[in-house]
Scaffold this active site. Structure first.
Site, PDB file in Angstrom:
ATOM      1  CG  HIS A  73      -2.403   0.334   0.968  1.00 37.62           C
ATOM      2  ND1 HIS A  73      -2.517   1.796   0.307  1.00 37.62           N
ATOM      3  CD2 HIS A  73      -3.889   0.295   1.281  1.00 37.62           C
ATOM      4  CE1 HIS A  73      -3.754   2.124  -0.280  1.00 37.62           C
ATOM      5  NE2 HIS A  73      -4.845   0.974   0.239  1.00 37.62           N
TER       6      HIS A  73
ATOM      7  CG  ASP B  46      -2.672   5.021  -3.465  1.00 37.86           C
ATOM      8  OD1 ASP B  46      -2.386   3.950  -2.585  1.00 37.86           O
ATOM      9  OD2 ASP B  46      -2.851   6.312  -4.696  1.00 37.86           O
TER      10      ASP B  46
END
Length: 507
Positions: free
Chosen positions: A480, A484
């Site tokens: 992450h 995204d």
């Protein structure tokens, strides 16, 4: 009486001789500097052979000339090389040369097992093997530890018969000599005192239970090295040094006769452990590869914020296209479903380059090519051979390359550049019947694709009817920090589009 003119002439002559001597020393200094320069070694994979670059093998650390403090002739110390970025130690395989053998440039000296592969260590110098310091089968030899000695003159070989690791190089010899002097100094002071023998024996007797209670043996580094070379167990020795410490003289004065009683005790103690009745477990020694896997994946799971996204793909068109292409192959290739997955992943990475990236702490590195790692199971652990530039390769080329890489990976024959690096990883467990799983990211990559089995399902059709379809579930694990959720979704949509319309991969 000496005139001032005579003094001037004498000073001038002396100055000229000084300059002449200084000038004569210049080429000598250059010769010495050249004489002491580092020699180069290279390491190659067993088959086929690939020469590693200087960035992979430190030339100065792997082979350098030393002059020992014990007046050994000029020699070259060969150190354990670092053959991969993750390698901190390695195992010694089979020595291809023995003491006394002549060495020519390009000769293979020894096989070295790294954390991922078995490599050949090649010599690029001429000379003779004078001493082997790490025998075949030696385990966990640390990087830059001396493993052999090489000389230029054959007549110097016999002078290295008693050469040890402690004598290897000036840096190693100095601490050894210092330790030896430290050990000899207390003994020299105690020698004139005959009455000190009794207290010394008492100290030794008191030291033995102390070591037993603490489960620790106190010995000097030099004593440990000598004991290791002579295969002597320190637990069988009584120390004559301060506080019962085992020193060099204790090891060198040890005789086989004194070993008989402890040997019997050791044999009887090991009997029940060797074959315990109804043992419920087996201890399997760790390979270097398994240690690295454990270290890297633990770090990955602890330090990388994983998240997971799953999508299902219809595989009927891929199955039909695969069947048609294999029938027309004329035995030049045999495509698998995994070959289509590799190609679709590479094309999806080109379409969504944000997924083809790495976290570099202060930057995000985005790659321009799709170098796909294919997770492959081997007898010693998991390895990820790389299909480089997969986006520009055809299905037949990918298929043949994956088969070749997998075969050589199982035989421990991959070159470092064939498994180090990569920008994206695929882990396919569909052939084992696994429907769905999540995979751990292979750092420094940002994504890994977990591929499940293809199964027949009933799905809605046109006009309210139902139909059967071959469905395969894939799960993308993403970092992450770099990727995204929206980027993962875009990648999986692109990947799904290529698999459900595979003719687009042929354009």
């Amino acid at each position: 009486m000496i005139s001032s003119a005579s003094v001037s002439r004498l000073a001038l002559a002396t100055g000229r001789r000084t300059v002449q001597r200084a000038a004569a020393l210049v080429p000598m200094a250059r010769a010495i500097a050249s004489h002491n320069s580092a020699r180069a070694f290279s390491a190659t994979a067993s088959a086929p052979r690939h020469i590693l670059t200087a960035s992979s093998v430190s030339l100065k650390n792997n082979m350098a000339r030393f002059y020992s403090s014990k007046s050994y002739p000029s020699h070259i110390t060969i150190n354990m090389p670092a053959l991969s970025p993750t390698m901190t130690m390695g195992n010694i395989g089979t020595w291809q040369k023995k003491v006394g053998d002549a060495i020519a440039p390009g000769d293979v000296l020894v096989e070295i097992e790294t954390d991922k592969a078995q490599m050949d260590f090649e010599c690029q110098e001429e000379g003779y093997i004078a001493k082997i310091l790490a025998d075949s089968g030696s385990k966990e030899v640390t990087i830059n530890q001396p493993i052999a000695i090489m000389v230029e003159n054959k007549e110097d070989i016999e002078k290295f018969a008693d050469f040890t690791v402690a004598d290897a190089g000036g840096a190693a010899a100095a601490p050894a000599a210092t330790e030896e002097k430290k050990e000899e100094a207390p003994k020299a002071a105690e020698a004139p005192k005959a009455e000190a023998e009794a207290p010394k024996s008492s100290d030794s007797a008191n030291a033995a239970p102390s070591r037993s209670d603490a489960d620790r043996i106190f010995a000097s580094p030099l004593a440990k090295k000598i004991a290791n070379e002579k295969n002597i167990s320190l637990s069988e020795l009584s120390g004559s040094g301060p506080h019962g410490r085992i020193v060099k003289a204790d090891v060198e004065g040890y005789t086989p006769a004194a070993k008989a009683a402890p040997a019997t005790k050791a044999a009887s103690a090991s009997t029940p452990a060797a074959a315990p009745a109804g043992a419920a477990y087996t201890d399997i020694p760790l390979t270097n590869m398994r240690k690295i896997i454990a270290q890297r994946l633990t770090e990955s799971k602890q330090n990388i914020p994983h998240y997971y996204v799953t999508v299902e793909c219809e595989m009927d068109k891929v199955m039909k296209l695969r069947e048609v292409l294999n029938k027309a192959s004329e035995d030049k290739y045999k495509l698998s479903v995994n070959d289509f997955i590799v190609k679709a992943s590479a094309l999806a990475l080109k379409a969504v380059p944000e997924a083809n990236s790495s976290w570099m702490n202060d930057t995000i590195r985005q790659y321009h090519t799709a170098d796909i790692c294919v997770a492959t199971s081997t007898p010693t652990g998991l390895i990820t051979p790389i299909v480089a530039n997969a986006e520009s390769k055809g299905l037949a080329t990918i298929s043949n390359q994956v088969k070749d890489l997998a075969a050589r990976a199982r035989a421990n024959k991959l070159a470092p550049h064939e498994y180090q690096g990569g920008t994206f990883t695929i882990s396919n467990m569909g052939m084992y019947g696994i429907k769905h799983f999540t995979a751990i990211i292979n750092p420094p990559q940002s994504c890994i694709l977990a591929v499940g089995a293809t199964e027949k399902r009933v799905v809605p059709g046109e006009d309210g009817e139902v139909r059967t379809a071959s469905i395969m579930a894939v799960t993308l694990s993403s970092d992450h920090r770099t990727v995204d959720g929206a980027v993962s979704a875009q990648f999986l949509n692109a990947f799904k589009g290529y698999l459900e319309n595979p003719l687009k991969m042929l354009l």
